[in-house]
Write a protein that holds these residues in place. Structure first.
Motif, PDB file in Angstrom:
ATOM      1  N   GLY A 161     -11.798  -2.505   1.471  1.00  0.00           N
ATOM      2  CA  GLY A 161     -11.422  -3.629   2.453  1.00  0.00           C
ATOM      3  C   GLY A 161     -10.882  -4.744   1.788  1.00  0.00           C
ATOM      4  O   GLY A 161      -9.573  -5.213   1.986  1.00  0.00           O
ATOM      5  N   THR A 162     -11.349  -5.120   0.346  1.00  0.00           N
ATOM      6  CA  THR A 162     -10.448  -6.301  -0.229  1.00  0.00           C
ATOM      7  C   THR A 162      -9.079  -5.907  -0.686  1.00  0.00           C
ATOM      8  O   THR A 162      -8.148  -6.316  -0.584  1.00  0.00           O
ATOM      9  N   ALA A 163      -9.191  -4.607  -1.360  1.00  0.00           N
ATOM     10  CA  ALA A 163      -7.898  -4.108  -1.758  1.00  0.00           C
ATOM     11  C   ALA A 163      -6.899  -3.989  -0.579  1.00  0.00           C
ATOM     12  O   ALA A 163      -5.785  -4.047  -0.873  1.00  0.00           O
ATOM     13  N   GLY A 164      -7.432  -3.324   0.633  1.00  0.00           N
ATOM     14  CA  GLY A 164      -6.532  -2.986   1.550  1.00  0.00           C
ATOM     15  C   GLY A 164      -5.827  -4.130   2.131  1.00  0.00           C
ATOM     16  O   GLY A 164      -4.877  -4.271   2.407  1.00  0.00           O
ATOM     17  N   ALA A 165      -6.586  -5.415   2.299  1.00  0.00           N
ATOM     18  CA  ALA A 165      -5.926  -6.631   2.838  1.00  0.00           C
ATOM     19  C   ALA A 165      -4.896  -7.229   1.879  1.00  0.00           C
ATOM     20  O   ALA A 165      -4.160  -7.731   2.155  1.00  0.00           O
ATOM     21  N   ILE A 166      -5.625  -7.320   0.519  1.00  0.00           N
ATOM     22  CA  ILE A 166      -4.507  -7.736  -0.304  1.00  0.00           C
ATOM     23  C   ILE A 166      -3.253  -6.852  -0.465  1.00  0.00           C
ATOM     24  O   ILE A 166      -2.014  -7.587  -0.408  1.00  0.00           O
ATOM     25  N   GLY A 167      -3.395  -5.578  -0.334  1.00  0.00           N
ATOM     26  CA  GLY A 167      -2.116  -4.863  -0.491  1.00  0.00           C
ATOM     27  C   GLY A 167      -1.366  -5.132   0.718  1.00  0.00           C
ATOM     28  O   GLY A 167      -0.175  -5.020   0.645  1.00  0.00           O
ATOM     29  N   ALA A 168      -1.956  -5.082   1.867  1.00  0.00           N
ATOM     30  CA  ALA A 168      -1.043  -5.500   3.001  1.00  0.00           C
ATOM     31  C   ALA A 168      -0.491  -6.742   2.875  1.00  0.00           C
ATOM     32  O   ALA A 168       0.622  -6.878   3.383  1.00  0.00           O
ATOM     33  N   LEU A 169      -1.175  -7.696   2.579  1.00  0.00           N
ATOM     34  CA  LEU A 169      -0.506  -9.076   2.410  1.00  0.00           C
ATOM     35  C   LEU A 169       0.691  -9.097   1.592  1.00  0.00           C
ATOM     36  O   LEU A 169       1.720  -9.626   1.628  1.00  0.00           O
ATOM     37  N   VAL A 170       0.621  -8.283   0.244  1.00  0.00           N
ATOM     38  CA  VAL A 170       1.518  -8.109  -0.795  1.00  0.00           C
ATOM     39  C   VAL A 170       2.817  -7.598  -0.008  1.00  0.00           C
ATOM     40  O   VAL A 170       4.084  -7.611  -0.396  1.00  0.00           O
ATOM     41  N   ALA A 171       2.570  -6.502   0.660  1.00  0.00           N
ATOM     42  CA  ALA A 171       3.608  -5.633   1.161  1.00  0.00           C
ATOM     43  C   ALA A 171       4.367  -6.342   2.260  1.00  0.00           C
ATOM     44  O   ALA A 171       5.512  -6.026   2.486  1.00  0.00           O
ATOM     45  N   LEU A 172       3.651  -7.189   3.210  1.00  0.00           N
ATOM     46  CA  LEU A 172       4.063  -7.876   3.913  1.00  0.00           C
ATOM     47  C   LEU A 172       4.917  -8.926   3.333  1.00  0.00           C
ATOM     48  O   LEU A 172       6.111  -9.129   3.994  1.00  0.00           O
ATOM     49  N   ALA A 173       4.572  -9.687   2.411  1.00  0.00           N
ATOM     50  CA  ALA A 173       5.643 -10.644   1.646  1.00  0.00           C
ATOM     51  C   ALA A 173       6.741  -9.723   0.915  1.00  0.00           C
ATOM     52  O   ALA A 173       7.895 -10.398   1.089  1.00  0.00           O
ATOM     53  N   VAL A 174       6.457  -8.775   0.610  1.00  0.00           N
ATOM     54  CA  VAL A 174       7.694  -7.933  -0.050  1.00  0.00           C
ATOM     55  C   VAL A 174       8.855  -7.557   0.989  1.00  0.00           C
ATOM     56  O   VAL A 174       9.802  -7.604   0.522  1.00  0.00           O
TER      57      VAL A 174
END
Length: 212
Positions: free
Chosen positions: A126-139
């Motif tokens: 869950g933590t990795a999924g949320a962080i990955g989503a935020l990074v992908a959104l920013a990129v």
């Protein structure tokens, strides 16, 4: 059909992905070609000549389609990342605090190794999924100003989102089953707050992959 209509139809066929993103791109392309055609017509060219010159200036389908495909794919990836962020953020509140759906169904964490292992795994996922989503959104949003991104980034975003959308519900339902308190209320709540939102993420991710 005019030469511009034929050109836009060929572009549409060359660009896979969500129709709403393609529609916006083709509308912009059509407006640009219309303005260019009008300008050449005002300069004294015949309508046929003006269209041909406008299309020449704009570029062939083979030249333009790859850039359009990148734009469509990144737009679809950004939409998927937004959905994943929106789905992931409430999960801890829904299950570990605030509403506490598990507790409301009189479920209790079993004293078993499997449950505790799954509890640890879902926390990390869950933590990795949320962080990955935020990074992908920013990129895929502001990151385009500094980074050269394209369909590879879109594929990574879609794959990450799809994996998260599959793993979290599977582990979550398994843990709920292990509690021994999987009542009708809890099952319906899990479907509404976990399975259905993650299904939307998975569908968006698949559309993104189709655009790549």
């Amino acid at each position: 059909m005019s030469a511009v209509d034929v050109y836009l139809a060929d572009q549409r066929a060359a660009i896979p992905g969500p129709s709403w993103t393609r529609r916006d791109l083709l509308r912009e392309a059509g407006d640009h070609l219309e303005d260019a055609t009008d300008a050449y017509t005002a300069a004294g060219y015949t309508p046929t000549e003006a269209e041909a010159l406008a299309l020449r200036d704009f570029g062939s389908v083979d030249d333009i389609a790859p850039g359009f495909r990148d734009t469509v794919a990144i737009g679809a990836a950004r939409r998927t990342a937004v959905l994943l962020v929106l789905v992931m953020l409430p999960q801890a509140f829904l299950w570990d605090g605030g509403i506490e759906l598990g507790a409301s169904a009189h479920s209790a964490a079993p004293d078993s190794g499997l449950f505790h292992v799954l509890d640890i795994i879902i926390g990390y996922v869950g933590t990795a999924g949320a962080i990955g989503a935020l990074v992908a959104l920013a990129v895929t949003a502001i990151g385009q100003r500094w980074l050269r991104i394209g369909r590879r980034t879109a594929r990574l975003t879609a794959a990450w989102s799809l994996a998260t959308a599959m793993i979290v519900p599977i582990i979550g339902f398994t843990m709920l089953t292990l509690t021994g308190g999987l009542t009708v209320l809890l099952a319906l709540s899990a479907l509404a707050f976990m399975a259905a939102p993650f299904a939307l993420v998975a569908l968006s991710a698949q559309r993104t992959l189709a655009a790549c």
